[in-house]
Design a protein around this motif. Sequence first.
Motif, PDB file in Angstrom:
ATOM      1  N   HIS A 478       0.864  -1.173   0.000  1.00  0.00           N
ATOM      2  CA  HIS A 478       0.000   0.000   0.000  1.00  0.00           C
ATOM      3  C   HIS A 478       0.907   1.232   0.000  1.00  0.00           C
ATOM      4  O   HIS A 478       1.844   1.327   0.803  1.00  0.00           O
ATOM      5  N   ILE A 479       0.620   2.164  -0.921  1.00  0.00           N
ATOM      6  CA  ILE A 479       1.493   3.318  -1.127  1.00  0.00           C
ATOM      7  C   ILE A 479       0.709   4.609  -0.900  1.00  0.00           C
ATOM      8  O   ILE A 479      -0.458   4.725  -1.305  1.00  0.00           O
ATOM      9  N   GLN A 480       1.360   5.569  -0.237  1.00  0.00           N
ATOM     10  CA  GLN A 480       0.739   6.870  -0.010  1.00  0.00           C
ATOM     11  C   GLN A 480       1.787   7.972  -0.169  1.00  0.00           C
ATOM     12  O   GLN A 480       2.822   7.969   0.505  1.00  0.00           O
ATOM     13  N   LEU A 481       1.534   8.904  -1.100  1.00  0.00           N
ATOM     14  CA  LEU A 481       2.415  10.045  -1.272  1.00  0.00           C
ATOM     15  C   LEU A 481       2.266  11.017  -0.110  1.00  0.00           C
ATOM     16  O   LEU A 481       1.174  11.163   0.469  1.00  0.00           O
ATOM     17  N   TYR A 482       3.361  11.705   0.251  1.00  0.00           N
ATOM     18  CA  TYR A 482       3.309  12.650   1.362  1.00  0.00           C
ATOM     19  C   TYR A 482       2.333  13.798   1.091  1.00  0.00           C
ATOM     20  O   TYR A 482       1.718  14.334   2.018  1.00  0.00           O
ATOM     21  N   SER A 483       2.169  14.140  -0.188  1.00  0.00           N
ATOM     22  CA  SER A 483       1.275  15.257  -0.516  1.00  0.00           C
ATOM     23  C   SER A 483      -0.180  14.934  -0.216  1.00  0.00           C
ATOM     24  O   SER A 483      -1.005  15.835  -0.035  1.00  0.00           O
ATOM     25  N   ASP A 484      -0.524  13.627  -0.145  1.00  0.00           N
ATOM     26  CA  ASP A 484      -1.917  13.206   0.116  1.00  0.00           C
ATOM     27  C   ASP A 484      -2.054  12.429   1.431  1.00  0.00           C
ATOM     28  O   ASP A 484      -3.070  11.767   1.653  1.00  0.00           O
ATOM     29  N   LEU A 485      -1.043  12.482   2.293  1.00  0.00           N
ATOM     30  CA  LEU A 485      -1.041  11.678   3.533  1.00  0.00           C
ATOM     31  C   LEU A 485      -1.948  12.318   4.579  1.00  0.00           C
ATOM     32  O   LEU A 485      -1.687  13.431   5.070  1.00  0.00           O
ATOM     33  N   LEU A 486      -3.049  11.636   4.920  1.00  0.00           N
ATOM     34  CA  LEU A 486      -3.974  12.115   5.952  1.00  0.00           C
ATOM     35  C   LEU A 486      -3.480  11.650   7.324  1.00  0.00           C
ATOM     36  O   LEU A 486      -3.079  10.490   7.493  1.00  0.00           O
TER      37      LEU A 486
END
Length: 568
Positions: A478-486
Amino acid sequence: MQKSVNPIVAILIIGFASCLLYMYIWAGQQLIKLDTFGLAKTIDNERFAVQYGNRLLWINKNFGIENELSLDKFSQKSFVGDIDFFSNGDLLLALNQQPRTTEQQLAVLSRSTNRELEGEGALYRCNTDSFRCVVFARQLPVINRTFRLHIDKQDKVYLADTSRHQLWLLDSDGNTLANKAGFRFPNQIVPQGENLVVADTNHHLLKVIKAAVNEFGNEIESVAVGLDSPADWLNKKRKKYFWPVNLVWENSNYWVLIGDNNLSNSRLALYNIAGKFERELELPADADPISILAFDNKILVIDMALYQVHQFSINGEFIGSVAIDDAEGSIARSRQESTKWTNLQNNTMIVFALFLTCGFVFAFFGQWRTKRAAVKVPLQRQQQQALKVIGAKGVWLEVNKHPRLAAKLMLPLLVLVALLSAVFIFLDLENRLALILPRLAMLLVVGILFIPFIQMARWRLGIFQDRVELIDHRQERHIQLYSDLLWNEAGFKVGEIFVPFRKQVKKSLFPQQQTTELLMPFFSPKNKIGKWAMLKHQWHSPEKLLKAACLLIFVGLIVALAKPLVSS
Protein backbone atom coordinates in the motif's frame (compact mmCIF):
# COMPACT_ATOMS: atom_id res chain seq x y z
CA MET A 1 10.98 12.40 22.16
CA GLN A 2 10.42 11.16 25.68
CA LYS A 3 13.30 9.83 27.73
CA SER A 4 12.92 6.65 29.75
CA VAL A 5 13.44 6.90 33.50
CA ASN A 6 16.67 5.47 34.84
CA PRO A 7 15.72 2.47 37.06
CA ILE A 8 18.35 3.38 39.65
CA VAL A 9 16.99 6.93 39.87
CA ALA A 10 13.44 5.58 40.22
CA ILE A 11 14.51 3.21 43.03
CA LEU A 12 16.30 6.05 44.84
CA ILE A 13 13.23 8.32 44.57
CA ILE A 14 10.86 5.61 45.83
CA GLY A 15 13.28 4.70 48.63
CA PHE A 16 13.62 8.33 49.72
CA ALA A 17 9.84 8.85 49.77
CA SER A 18 9.38 5.59 51.71
CA CYS A 19 11.95 6.69 54.29
CA LEU A 20 10.10 9.98 54.80
CA LEU A 21 6.81 8.13 55.24
CA TYR A 22 8.42 5.70 57.70
CA MET A 23 9.92 8.59 59.72
CA TYR A 24 6.54 10.34 59.91
CA ILE A 25 4.74 7.19 61.11
CA TRP A 26 7.55 6.30 63.53
CA ALA A 27 7.49 9.80 65.08
CA GLY A 28 3.72 9.45 65.48
CA GLN A 29 4.19 6.13 67.28
CA GLN A 30 6.67 7.76 69.65
CA LEU A 31 4.13 10.50 70.38
CA ILE A 32 1.52 7.86 71.24
CA LYS A 33 3.81 6.34 73.86
CA LEU A 34 4.17 9.65 75.74
CA ASP A 35 2.00 10.44 78.73
CA THR A 36 -0.25 13.46 78.15
CA PHE A 37 -2.73 15.54 80.10
CA GLY A 38 -6.35 14.46 80.01
CA LEU A 39 -9.62 15.57 81.56
CA ALA A 40 -9.65 17.81 84.64
CA LYS A 41 -12.13 18.34 87.48
CA THR A 42 -12.47 20.78 90.36
CA ILE A 43 -12.08 19.06 93.75
CA ASP A 44 -12.80 22.02 96.04
CA ASN A 45 -12.01 25.73 96.27
CA GLU A 46 -8.31 25.01 96.79
CA ARG A 47 -7.52 22.20 94.39
CA PHE A 48 -8.34 20.65 91.05
CA ALA A 49 -7.35 17.28 89.59
CA VAL A 50 -6.03 16.49 86.13
CA GLN A 51 -5.32 13.18 84.45
CA TYR A 52 -1.74 12.64 83.34
CA GLY A 53 -0.92 9.31 81.75
CA ASN A 54 -2.06 6.71 84.24
CA ARG A 55 -1.84 9.15 87.15
CA LEU A 56 -4.24 11.61 88.70
CA LEU A 57 -2.58 14.82 89.93
CA TRP A 58 -3.96 17.10 92.67
CA ILE A 59 -3.03 20.70 91.71
CA ASN A 60 -3.26 23.70 94.07
CA LYS A 61 -3.81 27.39 93.28
CA ASN A 62 -0.09 27.90 92.69
CA PHE A 63 -0.11 25.04 90.17
CA GLY A 64 1.99 22.84 92.39
CA ILE A 65 1.31 19.12 92.71
CA GLU A 66 0.02 18.33 96.23
CA ASN A 67 -0.77 14.68 95.70
CA GLU A 68 -0.96 12.07 92.99
CA LEU A 69 -2.74 8.76 92.52
CA SER A 70 -1.48 6.09 90.17
CA LEU A 71 -3.84 3.65 88.52
CA ASP A 72 -1.25 1.00 89.24
CA LYS A 73 -2.82 0.90 92.70
CA PHE A 74 -5.89 -0.61 91.02
CA SER A 75 -4.01 -2.75 88.45
CA GLN A 76 -5.23 -0.35 85.74
CA LYS A 77 -3.00 0.88 82.90
CA SER A 78 -4.89 3.94 81.70
CA PHE A 79 -7.94 6.10 82.26
CA VAL A 80 -11.17 5.42 80.43
CA GLY A 81 -13.63 8.28 80.21
CA ASP A 82 -14.05 10.77 83.03
CA ILE A 83 -13.56 11.09 86.79
CA ASP A 84 -15.26 13.16 89.51
CA PHE A 85 -15.31 13.51 93.29
CA PHE A 86 -18.00 12.99 95.91
CA SER A 87 -18.42 15.52 98.70
CA ASN A 88 -16.36 13.37 101.11
CA GLY A 89 -13.43 13.19 98.64
CA ASP A 90 -14.14 9.71 97.25
CA LEU A 91 -13.22 9.27 93.61
CA LEU A 92 -15.58 7.88 90.96
CA LEU A 93 -13.84 6.31 87.97
CA ALA A 94 -13.96 3.31 85.63
CA LEU A 95 -11.80 0.25 86.35
CA ASN A 96 -11.34 -3.33 85.19
CA GLN A 97 -10.14 -2.37 81.69
CA GLN A 98 -7.67 -4.19 79.48
CA PRO A 99 -4.57 -2.41 78.10
CA ARG A 100 -5.08 -0.44 74.92
CA THR A 101 -3.97 -1.76 71.55
CA THR A 102 -1.99 0.47 69.19
CA GLU A 103 -5.16 1.18 67.22
CA GLN A 104 -6.97 2.23 70.40
CA GLN A 105 -4.03 4.45 71.39
CA LEU A 106 -4.31 6.17 68.03
CA ALA A 107 -8.02 6.72 68.70
CA VAL A 108 -7.24 8.26 72.08
CA LEU A 109 -4.57 10.49 70.53
CA SER A 110 -7.15 11.83 68.06
CA ARG A 111 -9.78 11.84 70.83
CA SER A 112 -12.40 10.15 68.65
CA THR A 113 -15.77 10.09 70.36
CA ASN A 114 -16.22 6.34 70.35
CA ARG A 115 -12.92 5.05 71.65
CA GLU A 116 -13.51 1.67 73.23
CA LEU A 117 -11.54 -0.85 75.29
CA GLU A 118 -12.07 -4.52 75.90
CA GLY A 119 -13.05 -5.98 79.26
CA GLU A 120 -15.98 -5.90 81.66
CA GLY A 121 -15.39 -2.35 82.89
CA ALA A 122 -17.53 -0.77 85.58
CA LEU A 123 -17.71 2.39 87.69
CA TYR A 124 -15.99 2.19 91.06
CA ARG A 125 -16.14 4.47 94.08
CA CYS A 126 -12.66 4.61 95.58
CA ASN A 127 -11.24 6.05 98.81
CA THR A 128 -8.11 7.97 97.82
CA ASP A 129 -6.45 7.36 101.19
CA SER A 130 -7.01 3.63 101.69
CA PHE A 131 -7.32 2.79 97.95
CA ARG A 132 -10.33 0.67 98.77
CA CYS A 133 -12.86 0.54 95.92
CA VAL A 134 -16.41 -0.75 95.65
CA VAL A 135 -18.52 -1.27 92.55
CA PHE A 136 -20.85 1.64 91.86
CA ALA A 137 -24.10 1.30 89.88
CA ARG A 138 -24.11 -2.44 89.15
CA GLN A 139 -27.17 -2.18 86.91
CA LEU A 140 -25.40 0.06 84.40
CA PRO A 141 -24.16 -1.41 81.09
CA VAL A 142 -20.49 -2.33 80.81
CA ILE A 143 -18.36 0.83 81.08
CA ASN A 144 -15.56 0.32 78.55
CA ARG A 145 -16.20 3.37 76.41
CA THR A 146 -15.98 7.13 76.61
CA PHE A 147 -18.25 8.74 79.19
CA ARG A 148 -18.50 12.01 81.15
CA LEU A 149 -19.44 12.57 84.80
CA HIS A 150 -20.81 15.33 87.01
CA ILE A 151 -21.47 14.91 90.75
CA ASP A 152 -23.52 17.65 92.40
CA LYS A 153 -23.40 18.84 96.01
CA GLN A 154 -26.01 16.24 97.04
CA ASP A 155 -23.79 13.51 95.55
CA LYS A 156 -26.17 12.79 92.71
CA VAL A 157 -24.27 11.40 89.74
CA TYR A 158 -25.02 12.54 86.19
CA LEU A 159 -23.48 10.23 83.60
CA ALA A 160 -23.24 10.93 79.87
CA ASP A 161 -22.83 7.52 78.22
CA THR A 162 -21.26 8.99 75.10
CA SER A 163 -21.19 6.08 72.66
CA ARG A 164 -24.62 4.80 73.76
CA HIS A 165 -26.11 8.27 73.22
CA GLN A 166 -27.92 8.57 76.55
CA LEU A 167 -27.80 10.17 80.00
CA TRP A 168 -28.16 8.51 83.41
CA LEU A 169 -29.10 9.97 86.79
CA LEU A 170 -27.88 7.96 89.81
CA ASP A 171 -28.07 8.48 93.55
CA SER A 172 -25.04 8.42 95.86
CA ASP A 173 -25.32 4.62 96.18
CA GLY A 174 -25.39 4.04 92.43
CA ASN A 175 -29.10 3.31 92.10
CA THR A 176 -30.66 4.46 88.84
CA LEU A 177 -33.09 7.33 89.27
CA ALA A 178 -33.69 8.27 85.64
CA ASN A 179 -32.47 7.71 82.10
CA LYS A 180 -32.78 9.79 78.93
CA ALA A 181 -31.94 8.97 75.31
CA GLY A 182 -32.13 11.03 72.12
CA PHE A 183 -28.61 12.50 72.10
CA ARG A 184 -25.74 11.88 69.70
CA PHE A 185 -22.43 11.35 71.47
CA PRO A 186 -23.18 13.55 74.50
CA ASN A 187 -20.00 14.81 76.15
CA GLN A 188 -19.51 17.23 79.02
CA ILE A 189 -22.24 17.78 81.63
CA VAL A 190 -22.08 20.93 83.76
CA PRO A 191 -24.60 22.54 86.16
CA GLN A 192 -26.52 25.70 85.33
CA GLY A 193 -28.44 26.61 88.47
CA GLU A 194 -31.08 23.92 88.91
CA ASN A 195 -30.58 22.68 85.36
CA LEU A 196 -27.80 21.01 83.40
CA VAL A 197 -25.96 21.85 80.19
CA VAL A 198 -24.92 18.97 77.92
CA ALA A 199 -22.51 19.16 74.99
CA ASP A 200 -24.51 17.17 72.42
CA THR A 201 -21.49 16.76 70.17
CA ASN A 202 -22.82 15.21 66.96
CA HIS A 203 -25.90 17.43 67.00
CA HIS A 204 -23.48 20.41 67.26
CA LEU A 205 -25.53 21.81 70.13
CA LEU A 206 -25.34 22.78 73.79
CA LYS A 207 -28.58 21.59 75.34
CA VAL A 208 -29.99 22.99 78.57
CA ILE A 209 -32.00 20.19 80.21
CA LYS A 210 -33.94 19.55 83.41
CA ALA A 211 -32.01 17.95 86.27
CA ALA A 212 -35.00 16.93 88.43
CA VAL A 213 -35.73 13.20 88.61
CA ASN A 214 -39.28 13.37 87.24
CA GLU A 215 -38.25 15.66 84.35
CA PHE A 216 -34.70 14.46 83.82
CA GLY A 217 -33.31 15.17 80.36
CA ASN A 218 -36.23 17.27 79.13
CA GLU A 219 -34.84 19.99 76.89
CA ILE A 220 -35.37 23.63 77.88
CA GLU A 221 -33.36 25.30 75.11
CA SER A 222 -30.41 24.65 72.84
CA VAL A 223 -27.45 26.67 71.59
CA ALA A 224 -25.94 25.98 68.15
CA VAL A 225 -22.14 26.17 68.13
CA GLY A 226 -19.62 26.45 65.33
CA LEU A 227 -16.67 28.49 64.09
CA ASP A 228 -15.46 29.19 60.60
CA SER A 229 -12.14 27.56 59.86
CA PRO A 230 -9.29 29.94 59.02
CA ALA A 231 -8.10 27.41 56.44
CA ASP A 232 -11.59 26.98 54.97
CA TRP A 233 -12.53 30.59 54.23
CA LEU A 234 -13.66 29.78 50.68
CA ASN A 235 -16.42 27.50 51.95
CA LYS A 236 -18.53 29.39 54.45
CA LYS A 237 -21.55 27.11 54.05
CA ARG A 238 -20.03 24.36 56.18
CA LYS A 239 -18.03 25.15 59.29
CA LYS A 240 -15.10 22.89 60.00
CA TYR A 241 -15.13 23.64 63.76
CA PHE A 242 -18.58 22.74 65.03
CA TRP A 243 -18.04 19.81 67.44
CA PRO A 244 -18.51 20.86 71.10
CA VAL A 245 -16.24 18.62 73.17
CA ASN A 246 -15.96 20.42 76.51
CA LEU A 247 -17.63 23.35 78.23
CA VAL A 248 -17.98 25.43 81.38
CA TRP A 249 -20.89 27.60 82.54
CA GLU A 250 -19.40 30.58 84.37
CA ASN A 251 -20.27 34.25 84.80
CA SER A 252 -23.51 33.71 82.83
CA ASN A 253 -21.53 32.61 79.78
CA TYR A 254 -20.91 29.35 77.98
CA TRP A 255 -17.18 28.69 77.55
CA VAL A 256 -16.96 26.03 74.87
CA LEU A 257 -14.06 24.06 73.39
CA ILE A 258 -15.08 23.42 69.77
CA GLY A 259 -13.08 20.74 67.95
CA ASP A 260 -12.44 20.10 64.27
CA ASN A 261 -13.60 17.01 62.40
CA ASN A 262 -11.08 14.90 64.35
CA LEU A 263 -12.20 16.45 67.66
CA SER A 264 -8.70 17.88 68.01
CA ASN A 265 -7.03 21.31 67.83
CA SER A 266 -10.06 22.77 69.58
CA ARG A 267 -10.78 26.50 69.68
CA LEU A 268 -12.27 28.38 72.63
CA ALA A 269 -15.52 30.29 72.00
CA LEU A 270 -17.67 32.39 74.30
CA TYR A 271 -21.50 32.41 74.10
CA ASN A 272 -23.73 34.61 76.26
CA ILE A 273 -26.71 33.52 78.34
CA ALA A 274 -29.02 33.99 75.36
CA GLY A 275 -26.91 31.56 73.32
CA LYS A 276 -25.48 34.26 71.07
CA PHE A 277 -21.87 33.99 69.96
CA GLU A 278 -19.79 36.70 71.63
CA ARG A 279 -16.23 36.09 70.48
CA GLU A 280 -13.43 33.59 70.10
CA LEU A 281 -10.69 33.60 72.73
CA GLU A 282 -7.24 33.18 71.25
CA LEU A 283 -5.15 30.27 72.51
CA PRO A 284 -1.34 30.04 72.11
CA ALA A 285 0.01 28.79 68.81
CA ASP A 286 0.05 24.97 68.39
CA ALA A 287 -2.34 24.56 71.34
CA ASP A 288 -4.42 21.38 71.46
CA PRO A 289 -6.76 21.74 74.46
CA ILE A 290 -8.36 18.66 75.94
CA SER A 291 -10.29 20.01 78.95
CA ILE A 292 -11.64 23.22 80.51
CA LEU A 293 -12.74 24.03 84.07
CA ALA A 294 -13.60 26.96 86.33
CA PHE A 295 -11.23 27.33 89.28
CA ASP A 296 -10.13 30.18 91.55
CA ASN A 297 -12.24 32.78 89.69
CA LYS A 298 -10.48 31.84 86.47
CA ILE A 299 -11.10 29.64 83.48
CA LEU A 300 -8.36 27.04 83.02
CA VAL A 301 -7.74 25.29 79.72
CA ILE A 302 -5.70 22.07 79.88
CA ASP A 303 -3.45 21.68 76.83
CA MET A 304 -2.28 18.16 75.96
CA ALA A 305 0.10 19.27 73.17
CA LEU A 306 1.98 22.04 75.01
CA TYR A 307 1.70 20.40 78.46
CA GLN A 308 0.43 23.71 79.87
CA VAL A 309 -2.55 25.26 81.60
CA HIS A 310 -3.83 28.40 79.87
CA GLN A 311 -5.53 30.92 82.17
CA PHE A 312 -8.36 33.35 81.36
CA SER A 313 -10.17 35.78 83.62
CA ILE A 314 -13.93 35.35 83.92
CA ASN A 315 -14.22 38.34 81.59
CA GLY A 316 -12.32 36.50 78.87
CA GLU A 317 -8.93 38.17 79.18
CA PHE A 318 -5.90 35.95 78.65
CA ILE A 319 -3.76 35.91 81.81
CA GLY A 320 -0.98 33.56 80.79
CA SER A 321 0.11 29.94 80.56
CA VAL A 322 1.63 27.78 83.28
CA ALA A 323 3.67 24.60 82.89
CA ILE A 324 2.93 21.99 85.54
CA ASP A 325 5.79 19.72 86.55
CA ASP A 326 6.29 16.94 89.06
CA ALA A 327 9.23 16.30 91.37
CA GLU A 328 10.74 13.66 89.09
CA GLY A 329 10.56 15.98 86.08
CA SER A 330 8.65 13.39 84.03
CA ILE A 331 6.17 15.98 82.69
CA ALA A 332 9.01 18.24 81.55
CA ARG A 333 10.69 15.29 79.82
CA SER A 334 7.45 14.34 78.12
CA ARG A 335 7.04 17.95 77.01
CA GLN A 336 10.54 17.95 75.50
CA GLU A 337 9.97 14.56 73.86
CA SER A 338 6.64 15.73 72.44
CA THR A 339 8.30 18.81 70.96
CA LYS A 340 11.05 16.68 69.45
CA TRP A 341 8.75 14.15 67.79
CA THR A 342 6.30 16.82 66.65
CA ASN A 343 9.15 18.78 65.07
CA LEU A 344 10.35 15.60 63.37
CA GLN A 345 6.88 15.03 61.90
CA ASN A 346 6.60 18.65 60.76
CA ASN A 347 10.10 18.65 59.25
CA THR A 348 9.37 15.38 57.48
CA MET A 349 6.27 16.90 55.92
CA ILE A 350 8.25 19.99 54.88
CA VAL A 351 10.96 17.87 53.27
CA PHE A 352 8.32 15.75 51.52
CA ALA A 353 6.57 18.90 50.23
CA LEU A 354 9.89 20.29 48.97
CA PHE A 355 10.68 16.92 47.40
CA LEU A 356 7.37 16.92 45.51
CA THR A 357 7.76 20.57 44.54
CA CYS A 358 11.27 20.01 43.17
CA GLY A 359 10.06 16.94 41.29
CA PHE A 360 7.26 18.91 39.63
CA VAL A 361 9.61 21.79 38.83
CA PHE A 362 12.22 19.50 37.23
CA ALA A 363 9.54 17.59 35.30
CA PHE A 364 7.96 20.83 34.07
CA PHE A 365 11.36 22.27 33.14
CA GLY A 366 12.34 19.10 31.28
CA GLN A 367 9.05 19.07 29.38
CA TRP A 368 9.41 22.77 28.55
CA ARG A 369 12.99 22.31 27.40
CA THR A 370 12.02 19.33 25.22
CA LYS A 371 9.18 21.24 23.58
CA ARG A 372 11.31 24.32 23.08
CA ALA A 373 14.09 22.26 21.52
CA ALA A 374 11.58 20.66 19.19
CA VAL A 375 10.12 24.04 18.23
CA LYS A 376 13.51 25.60 17.67
CA VAL A 377 14.37 23.12 14.87
CA PRO A 378 12.71 24.43 11.66
CA LEU A 379 10.48 22.04 9.72
CA GLN A 380 12.63 22.36 6.61
CA ARG A 381 15.72 21.38 8.56
CA GLN A 382 13.87 18.39 10.06
CA GLN A 383 12.94 17.25 6.56
CA GLN A 384 16.55 17.64 5.37
CA GLN A 385 17.80 15.56 8.29
CA ALA A 386 15.14 12.91 7.62
CA LEU A 387 15.95 12.76 3.89
CA LYS A 388 19.63 12.33 4.69
CA VAL A 389 18.89 9.29 6.88
CA ILE A 390 16.30 7.82 4.48
CA GLY A 391 18.61 7.97 1.48
CA ALA A 392 17.75 6.65 -1.96
CA LYS A 393 16.77 3.16 -0.81
CA GLY A 394 14.47 4.22 2.02
CA VAL A 395 14.08 2.79 5.54
CA TRP A 396 11.96 -0.21 6.46
CA LEU A 397 10.55 -0.54 9.98
CA GLU A 398 9.30 -3.71 11.62
CA VAL A 399 6.57 -3.77 14.28
CA ASN A 400 8.00 -3.43 17.79
CA LYS A 401 9.05 -6.69 19.46
CA HIS A 402 6.46 -6.54 22.27
CA PRO A 403 3.39 -6.52 19.95
CA ARG A 404 5.00 -9.27 17.82
CA LEU A 405 5.67 -11.40 20.91
CA ALA A 406 2.13 -10.83 22.19
CA ALA A 407 0.72 -11.84 18.80
CA LYS A 408 2.70 -15.12 18.88
CA LEU A 409 1.45 -16.00 22.37
CA MET A 410 -2.19 -15.03 21.89
CA LEU A 411 -3.35 -18.04 19.89
CA PRO A 412 -1.76 -20.68 22.19
CA LEU A 413 -3.20 -18.91 25.22
CA LEU A 414 -6.67 -18.80 23.71
CA VAL A 415 -6.51 -22.50 22.86
CA LEU A 416 -5.30 -23.31 26.39
CA VAL A 417 -8.10 -21.31 28.00
CA ALA A 418 -10.65 -22.94 25.72
CA LEU A 419 -9.38 -26.44 26.62
CA LEU A 420 -9.43 -25.67 30.34
CA SER A 421 -12.96 -24.29 30.01
CA ALA A 422 -14.05 -27.47 28.20
CA VAL A 423 -12.57 -29.64 30.96
CA PHE A 424 -14.27 -27.46 33.57
CA ILE A 425 -17.64 -27.90 31.84
CA PHE A 426 -17.45 -31.66 31.29
CA LEU A 427 -16.52 -32.33 34.91
CA ASP A 428 -19.98 -31.07 35.91
CA LEU A 429 -21.87 -30.50 32.67
CA GLU A 430 -25.33 -29.93 34.14
CA ASN A 431 -24.38 -27.24 36.67
CA ARG A 432 -21.51 -25.50 34.93
CA LEU A 433 -22.78 -25.13 31.39
CA ALA A 434 -24.93 -22.06 32.09
CA LEU A 435 -22.13 -20.59 34.18
CA ILE A 436 -19.41 -20.90 31.54
CA LEU A 437 -21.35 -20.13 28.34
CA PRO A 438 -21.26 -16.31 28.75
CA ARG A 439 -17.53 -16.50 29.41
CA LEU A 440 -17.00 -18.67 26.33
CA ALA A 441 -18.88 -16.06 24.31
CA MET A 442 -16.57 -13.38 25.64
CA LEU A 443 -13.56 -15.61 24.89
CA LEU A 444 -14.75 -16.05 21.30
CA VAL A 445 -15.09 -12.29 20.83
CA VAL A 446 -11.66 -11.72 22.39
CA GLY A 447 -10.31 -14.20 19.86
CA ILE A 448 -11.98 -12.21 17.08
CA LEU A 449 -10.30 -9.05 18.45
CA PHE A 450 -6.93 -10.79 18.43
CA ILE A 451 -7.19 -11.64 14.72
CA PRO A 452 -6.62 -8.06 13.48
CA PHE A 453 -3.98 -7.60 16.16
CA ILE A 454 -2.11 -10.68 14.90
CA GLN A 455 -2.41 -9.35 11.37
CA MET A 456 -1.04 -5.94 12.36
CA ALA A 457 1.97 -7.57 14.06
CA ARG A 458 3.11 -8.73 10.57
CA TRP A 459 3.06 -5.28 9.00
CA ARG A 460 6.17 -3.54 7.64
CA LEU A 461 6.41 0.21 7.17
CA GLY A 462 8.63 1.74 4.49
CA ILE A 463 9.65 5.41 4.62
CA PHE A 464 10.95 6.93 1.38
CA GLN A 465 11.84 10.42 0.23
CA ASP A 466 8.47 11.08 -1.48
CA ARG A 467 6.12 8.45 -0.05
CA VAL A 468 5.36 5.97 2.69
CA GLU A 469 4.61 2.30 1.99
CA LEU A 470 3.03 -0.45 4.08
CA ILE A 471 3.22 -4.18 3.42
CA ASP A 472 0.33 -5.96 5.17
CA HIS A 473 0.00 -9.56 6.42
CA ARG A 474 -0.90 -10.74 2.89
CA GLN A 475 2.29 -9.15 1.56
CA GLU A 476 0.22 -6.61 -0.37
CA ARG A 477 1.87 -3.23 -0.86
CA HIS A 478 0.00 0.00 0.00
CA ILE A 479 1.49 3.32 -1.13
CA GLN A 480 0.74 6.87 -0.01
CA LEU A 481 2.41 10.04 -1.27
CA TYR A 482 3.31 12.65 1.36
CA SER A 483 1.27 15.26 -0.52
CA ASP A 484 -1.92 13.21 0.12
CA LEU A 485 -1.04 11.68 3.53
CA LEU A 486 -3.97 12.12 5.95
CA TRP A 487 -3.06 12.21 9.65
CA ASN A 488 -3.99 13.40 13.13
CA GLU A 489 -2.94 12.74 16.75
CA ALA A 490 -4.24 9.13 16.64
CA GLY A 491 -2.40 7.92 13.55
CA PHE A 492 -2.07 8.23 9.76
CA LYS A 493 -3.54 6.60 6.68
CA VAL A 494 -1.53 4.60 4.10
CA GLY A 495 -3.79 3.70 1.19
CA GLU A 496 -6.92 2.32 2.86
CA ILE A 497 -5.11 1.19 6.01
CA PHE A 498 -5.13 3.19 9.26
CA VAL A 499 -1.79 2.99 11.09
CA PRO A 500 -2.06 3.85 14.85
CA PHE A 501 0.65 6.19 16.09
CA ARG A 502 0.85 8.63 19.00
CA LYS A 503 3.85 10.86 19.43
CA GLN A 504 3.61 10.99 23.25
CA VAL A 505 3.08 7.23 23.75
CA LYS A 506 6.36 5.36 24.16
CA LYS A 507 5.17 1.88 23.10
CA SER A 508 3.74 2.49 19.62
CA LEU A 509 3.12 -0.12 16.97
CA PHE A 510 6.28 0.86 15.08
CA PRO A 511 9.50 2.19 16.67
CA GLN A 512 8.55 5.61 17.98
CA GLN A 513 11.87 7.42 17.65
CA GLN A 514 12.40 6.50 14.00
CA THR A 515 8.77 7.19 13.08
CA THR A 516 8.90 10.58 14.81
CA GLU A 517 12.21 11.65 13.27
CA LEU A 518 11.80 10.22 9.75
CA LEU A 519 8.07 10.35 8.99
CA MET A 520 6.50 13.16 11.02
CA PRO A 521 8.47 15.97 9.30
CA PHE A 522 6.47 15.13 6.15
CA PHE A 523 3.07 15.45 7.86
CA SER A 524 1.54 18.47 6.11
CA PRO A 525 -0.66 20.72 8.28
CA LYS A 526 -3.18 21.02 5.44
CA ASN A 527 -3.69 17.22 5.49
CA LYS A 528 -4.49 17.05 9.21
CA ILE A 529 -8.09 15.85 9.76
CA GLY A 530 -10.41 15.73 12.75
CA LYS A 531 -11.02 12.85 15.14
CA TRP A 532 -14.40 11.87 13.69
CA ALA A 533 -13.10 11.93 10.13
CA MET A 534 -10.19 9.68 11.13
CA LEU A 535 -12.57 7.36 13.02
CA LYS A 536 -14.51 6.94 9.76
CA HIS A 537 -11.32 5.90 7.93
CA GLN A 538 -10.38 3.64 10.86
CA TRP A 539 -13.81 1.95 10.72
CA HIS A 540 -13.29 1.05 7.04
CA SER A 541 -9.66 0.00 7.51
CA PRO A 542 -9.16 -3.56 6.13
CA GLU A 543 -7.80 -5.05 9.39
CA LYS A 544 -11.17 -4.22 11.13
CA LEU A 545 -9.59 -3.55 14.55
CA LEU A 546 -12.14 -0.89 15.51
CA LYS A 547 -15.08 -3.12 14.49
CA ALA A 548 -13.69 -6.00 16.57
CA ALA A 549 -13.28 -3.70 19.60
CA CYS A 550 -16.88 -2.47 19.27
CA LEU A 551 -18.09 -6.08 19.01
CA LEU A 552 -16.18 -6.95 22.19
CA ILE A 553 -17.83 -4.07 24.07
CA PHE A 554 -21.28 -5.00 22.75
CA VAL A 555 -20.97 -8.67 23.72
CA GLY A 556 -19.58 -7.68 27.11
CA LEU A 557 -22.66 -5.55 27.79
CA ILE A 558 -24.97 -8.38 26.67
CA VAL A 559 -23.20 -10.85 28.97
CA ALA A 560 -23.33 -8.40 31.89
CA LEU A 561 -27.06 -7.80 31.40
CA ALA A 562 -27.85 -11.48 30.85
CA LYS A 563 -25.87 -12.72 33.87
CA PRO A 564 -28.60 -11.96 36.48
CA LEU A 565 -31.18 -13.73 34.29
CA VAL A 566 -28.95 -16.79 33.90
CA SER A 567 -28.26 -16.87 37.64
CA SER A 568 -31.99 -16.75 38.45
